[in-house]
Design an enzyme around this catalytic site. Sequence first.
Site, PDB file in Angstrom:
ATOM      1  N   GLY A  73       0.837  -1.215   0.000  1.00 22.88           N
ATOM      2  CA  GLY A  73       0.000   0.000   0.000  1.00 22.88           C
ATOM      3  C   GLY A  73       0.862   1.252   0.000  1.00 22.88           C
ATOM      4  N   ALA A  74       2.053   1.153  -0.623  1.00 20.75           N
ATOM      5  CA  ALA A  74       3.047   2.221  -0.503  1.00 20.75           C
ATOM      6  C   ALA A  74       2.617   3.536  -1.160  1.00 20.75           C
ATOM      7  CB  ALA A  74       4.369   1.762  -1.107  1.00 20.75           C
ATOM      8  N   ALA A  75       1.694   3.464  -2.124  1.00 18.65           N
ATOM      9  CA  ALA A  75       1.279   4.714  -2.778  1.00 18.65           C
ATOM     10  C   ALA A  75       0.098   5.360  -2.062  1.00 18.65           C
ATOM     11  CB  ALA A  75       0.936   4.445  -4.239  1.00 18.65           C
ATOM     12  N   ILE A 112      -0.495   7.138   4.361  1.00 25.09           N
ATOM     13  CA  ILE A 112       0.496   6.989   5.443  1.00 25.09           C
ATOM     14  C   ILE A 112       1.744   6.285   4.911  1.00 25.09           C
ATOM     15  CG2 ILE A 112       0.921   6.080   7.767  1.00 25.09           C
ATOM     16  CD1 ILE A 112      -2.075   6.201   8.278  1.00 25.09           C
ATOM     17  N   THR A 156      -5.260  -0.086  13.600  1.00 26.71           N
ATOM     18  CA  THR A 156      -5.891   1.203  13.899  1.00 26.71           C
ATOM     19  C   THR A 156      -6.417   1.259  15.333  1.00 26.71           C
ATOM     20  OG1 THR A 156      -7.816   2.578  13.379  1.00 26.71           O
ATOM     21  CG2 THR A 156      -8.016   0.255  12.852  1.00 26.71           C
ATOM     22  N   ASP A 157      -6.542   2.463  15.842  1.00 26.43           N
ATOM     23  CA  ASP A 157      -7.146   2.631  17.174  1.00 26.43           C
ATOM     24  C   ASP A 157      -8.603   2.153  17.193  1.00 26.43           C
ATOM     25  OD1 ASP A 157      -8.401   4.615  15.682  1.00 26.43           O
ATOM     26  OD2 ASP A 157      -7.651   6.292  16.867  1.00 26.43           O
ATOM     27  N   GLU A 158      -9.209   2.084  15.992  1.00 23.23           N
ATOM     28  CA  GLU A 158     -10.637   1.743  15.949  1.00 23.23           C
ATOM     29  C   GLU A 158     -10.920   0.327  16.413  1.00 23.23           C
ATOM     30  OE1 GLU A 158     -13.090   2.971  12.836  1.00 23.23           O
ATOM     31  OE2 GLU A 158     -11.997   4.814  12.439  1.00 23.23           O
ATOM     32  N   LYS A 177     -10.173  -4.912  10.433  1.00 21.27           N
ATOM     33  CA  LYS A 177      -8.819  -4.638  10.934  1.00 21.27           C
ATOM     34  C   LYS A 177      -8.531  -5.506  12.162  1.00 21.27           C
ATOM     35  CE  LYS A 177      -6.224  -1.955   9.510  1.00 21.27           C
ATOM     36  NZ  LYS A 177      -5.204  -2.137   8.445  1.00 21.27           N
ATOM     37  N   ILE A 194     -31.942  10.670 -25.974  1.00 19.10           N
ATOM     38  CA  ILE A 194     -31.132  11.325 -24.943  1.00 19.10           C
ATOM     39  C   ILE A 194     -29.952  10.444 -24.546  1.00 19.10           C
ATOM     40  CG2 ILE A 194     -31.171  12.106 -22.529  1.00 19.10           C
ATOM     41  CD1 ILE A 194     -33.835  13.372 -23.040  1.00 19.10           C
TER      42      ILE A 194
HETATM   43  O1  UPG Z   1     -17.845  14.732   5.524  1.00 15.72           O
HETATM   44  C1  UPG Z   1     -17.530  14.274   6.645  1.00 15.72           C
HETATM   45  C2  UPG Z   1     -16.557  13.295   6.818  1.00 15.72           C
HETATM   46  C3  UPG Z   1     -16.320  12.850   8.108  1.00 15.72           C
HETATM   47  N1  UPG Z   1     -17.013  13.347   9.159  1.00 15.72           N
HETATM   48  C4  UPG Z   1     -16.747  12.844  10.521  1.00 15.72           C
HETATM   49  O2  UPG Z   1     -15.390  13.086  10.813  1.00 15.72           O
HETATM   50  C5  UPG Z   1     -14.887  12.091  11.673  1.00 15.72           C
HETATM   51  C6  UPG Z   1     -13.607  11.541  11.062  1.00 15.72           C
HETATM   52  O3  UPG Z   1     -13.921  10.858   9.884  1.00 15.72           O
HETATM   53  P1  UPG Z   1     -12.806  10.282   8.875  1.00 15.72           P
HETATM   54  O4  UPG Z   1     -11.862  11.353   8.486  1.00 15.72           O
HETATM   55  O5  UPG Z   1     -13.496   9.561   7.811  1.00 15.72           O
HETATM   56  O6  UPG Z   1     -11.956   9.301   9.809  1.00 15.72           O
HETATM   57  P2  UPG Z   1     -12.388   8.093  10.756  1.00 15.72           P
HETATM   58  O7  UPG Z   1     -13.682   7.538  10.425  1.00 15.72           O
HETATM   59  O8  UPG Z   1     -12.173   8.572  12.150  1.00 15.72           O
HETATM   60  O9  UPG Z   1     -11.291   7.006  10.356  1.00 15.72           O
HETATM   61  C7  UPG Z   1      -9.923   7.397  10.085  1.00 15.72           C
HETATM   62  O10 UPG Z   1      -9.156   7.212  11.241  1.00 15.72           O
HETATM   63  C8  UPG Z   1      -9.001   5.877  11.676  1.00 15.72           C
HETATM   64  C9  UPG Z   1      -8.155   5.951  12.931  1.00 15.72           C
HETATM   65  O11 UPG Z   1      -8.955   6.399  13.967  1.00 15.72           O
HETATM   66  C10 UPG Z   1      -8.370   5.050  10.587  1.00 15.72           C
HETATM   67  O12 UPG Z   1      -8.257   3.723  11.017  1.00 15.72           O
HETATM   68  C11 UPG Z   1      -9.238   5.109   9.374  1.00 15.72           C
HETATM   69  O13 UPG Z   1      -8.649   4.355   8.341  1.00 15.72           O
HETATM   70  C12 UPG Z   1      -9.395   6.537   8.963  1.00 15.72           C
HETATM   71  O14 UPG Z   1     -10.270   6.615   7.864  1.00 15.72           O
HETATM   72  C13 UPG Z   1     -15.984  11.054  11.817  1.00 15.72           C
HETATM   73  O15 UPG Z   1     -16.690  11.279  13.020  1.00 15.72           O
HETATM   74  C14 UPG Z   1     -16.901  11.320  10.660  1.00 15.72           C
HETATM   75  O16 UPG Z   1     -18.240  10.963  10.902  1.00 15.72           O
HETATM   76  C15 UPG Z   1     -17.950  14.321   8.992  1.00 15.72           C
HETATM   77  O17 UPG Z   1     -18.594  14.771   9.940  1.00 15.72           O
HETATM   78  N2  UPG Z   1     -18.183  14.768   7.723  1.00 15.72           N
END
Ligand code: UPG
Length: 828
Positions: A21-23, A26, A140-142, A171, A389
């Site tokens: 996933g180098a391109a 992160i 990920t922290d998730e 993950k 169309i």
């Molecule tokens: O148009 C938008 C897009 C996002 N959000 C909110 O912004 C926050 C952050 O969203 P996003 O930038 O998509 O990141 P996350 O969902 O927090 O996930 C990111 O961060 C994680 C680490 O916490 C990584 O594992 C993921 O790959 C990465 O996408 C979330 O609450 C979203 O609901 C909005 O309110 N509006």
Amino acid sequence: MSTGSPASASSYAPRKILITGAAGFIASHVTNRLIKNYPDYKIVALDKLDYCSSLRNLIPCRSSPNFKFLKGDITCADLVNYLLVAEDIDTIMHFAAQSHVDNSFGNSFEFTNNNIYGTHVLLEACKVTRKIKRFIHVSTDEVYGETDLETDIGNPEASQLLPTNPYSATKAGAEMLVMAYHRSYGLPTITTRGNNVYGPNQFPEKLIPKFILLAMKGEKLPIHGNGSNVRSYLYCEDVAEAFDVILHKGVIGHVYNIGTQKERSVLDVAADVCKLFRLNSEETIHYVQDRPFNDQRYFLDDQKLKKLGWQEKTTWDEGLKKTMDWYTKNPHWWGDVSSALNPHPSISMLTDSTDNYDTLFMKCGNRTETQIGADSGLKFLIYGRSGWIGGLLGKLCRDKGIVFEYGNGRLEDRNSLVNDVKRIRPTHVFNAAGVTGRPNVDWCESHKAETIRANVVGTLTLADVCKEHNLLMMNFATGCIFEYDKEHRQGSGIGFKEEDTPNFIGSFYSKTKAMVEELLKEYDQNVCTLRVRMPISTDLSNPRNFITKISRYNKVVNIPNSMTVLDELLPISIEMAKRNCRGIWNFTNPGVISHNEILEMYRDYMDPEFKWENFNLEEQSKVIVAPRSNNELDASKLKNEFPELLSIRDSIIKFFKAKYLKRGHVAVCKVHNTDSQFWRKILRYIPILLNNSNRKVRDGNVSLWYDKFLSSGPLFAEFSEGEHSQIMLKDLVIDNVWDVEELQRLLGLEKADKVMGRVGKFRNSEDVILWLPEKNGCFNTKSAWDVVRVRLPKFEWAKWVWHKCLPKKIAVCMWKAVFNCLSVDEKV
Ligand SMILES: O=c1ccn([C@@H]2O[C@H](COP(=O)(O)OP(=O)(O)O[C@H]3O[C@H](CO)[C@@H](O)[C@H](O)[C@H]3O)[C@@H](O)[C@H]2O)c(=O)[nH]1
């Protein structure tokens, strides 16, 4: 010898690293850092170049001798096995993954496939090849699930994994496999769990780049839910350093959180972005539907990594400013990202990276960055290939270089539509399919089942499939669901608005269309309804064209109506798709135009012989089966979105003029204050002459046009090469019968005789007038042209036109003008 700071004599020293996933975001920062800091490490960068990765992210590495890029997918076991052996890899840093949470709610199989199966393939390859000394797995922290807002204690690495969304579940699943391969086969693994990362190069589906790009365009920032969700944000360079530290100093079998204590809610981020762009955050923020589940907070215990010697360096303010500066300087880094800027983008809306390896990495020496990847990122799936169309849309996409495919499926067959979507993976779906009846909507009165099947069942099925795949459907609907009423009287200028309830169900066609429109409101997040009316195009050969239609009727009514000039509005529908416009839109040019006004234009400028007869609605009802709708639609919503939209009359004039009056081709003339009537008539015939010509009309040296085509105004002529004192039609070759007798009658025998058979040299010019009648009295310009060309090759030839299509009176005048019998100022 290594030059990077964290590596020391006691730390791990990789030889050849495979970065998956180098391109991507992160991994590219990590790769660029390692390439720069450790010239003695060999790095093989593997990436399948999905929609969110780009070779541009690796530009700093491309000329480094220790760098190699390979395009490939980690789910391909053969490739991975081969690579590990052939490249003699001893270290893997595994970043490749589907990472966008929002996407995972739509198509989680992609996540399982990439994140779990892909990781499994890598692990198995490591087990089989037995050469890997360090396998760094990026998680990920998730995976910890959401943290309570009240707590101050971050999740330590030993916490339970409780993922809440499909992404984090995959993950966590991948982590389990990593753990299992460590325990079962002794694979030397290290796992990282990171907070949110931001900075340059990030694909703008993520919050921060998305908000920056939207703010740059002055557009609203969509806040999911109430915006209270909290995330901890780390700047990309700090994260790259963290991986550098873990690579060299991490302990096998351990997990490391990469975290920060600095938290921002989504509303905080929006306010900070607004501040940087000097926008009023209250006006700029726009609340939208939340994700199906949105973790309130992720909070990490970051001590373990700190003990290895890593520390976050970039402050939030500094990092955000740097990120903003980068996106401002590189607005086109990702091409057209309109789909990603959607409040909830889906994976099927995003197309694979179209990075060209050659362009970026083989021939990059003499290329500039601006030449790289001008791709639009759009891919349309169009239904209605054989319709008017649908056909025009395809042509338009071809002209604009937009990738598109026509759907193979039948609208009423759900599976066939799903197959199309899966196969094509479009960013948008256009529905221009359906029945309108042949020769007109009366057909629907006697074919009700067919009408329902295509227009009701089909349209709703497609809308439902689009919803399922989180795709936007641009639906060509009709505005013929209204008729003038007390509140919207004919001539009042008060048109029906988008929110008005249809009041015309006089025909079965309109009745079903009104029902479908109502039901489609349930799909308003996925459907853009375009109410087309009485479509007009410059293609007069098409029987669906409103102008063509009414010009062929024996009698026509005369009622002002709203209409759609397709030449102008079809490109707008594409623009609307790009902007992800949804809901109902009156898709007509502003204002109204009556049948007679259109037919007058047709007579004046296309066919002077054209005549028509009017009748009233009552008389009309005797020759048609179902009543027709007449109305004015209020086009102000569309006009607000596209301020350049022309009124119906101006639009017809503009597009007909552009099509039928091409500059620089036709005539050489001297025109001072010439009577405009004369010229107007000539100009009117030019399209007819051109259409009849089987020779390509050559670029002339003169532009000639009527300044305000289709209206009165001065004739305007522009010369690029000296002025000529005569009028000529140049290079108009008509391979047809020429009526010599008529010429004799009109010009007089003597003059006609002089003309006929004579090849004369034009006074003060190289041009020659040619008239070569054949024995039977007919004239064939094609053969004449050949004869003259052979005899007088050095002359430029001008030909006089005497043809059925040209009214005799005009032809004679032009003849006289050519022979100086008529001053150009003389009235016809
Ligand atoms: O148009 C938008 C897009 C996002 N959000 C909110 O912004 C926050 C952050 O969203 P996003 O930038 O998509 O990141 P996350 O969902 O927090 O996930 C990111 O961060 C994680 C680490 O916490 C990584 O594992 C993921 O790959 C990465 O996408 C979330 O609450 C979203 O609901 C909005 O309110 N509006």
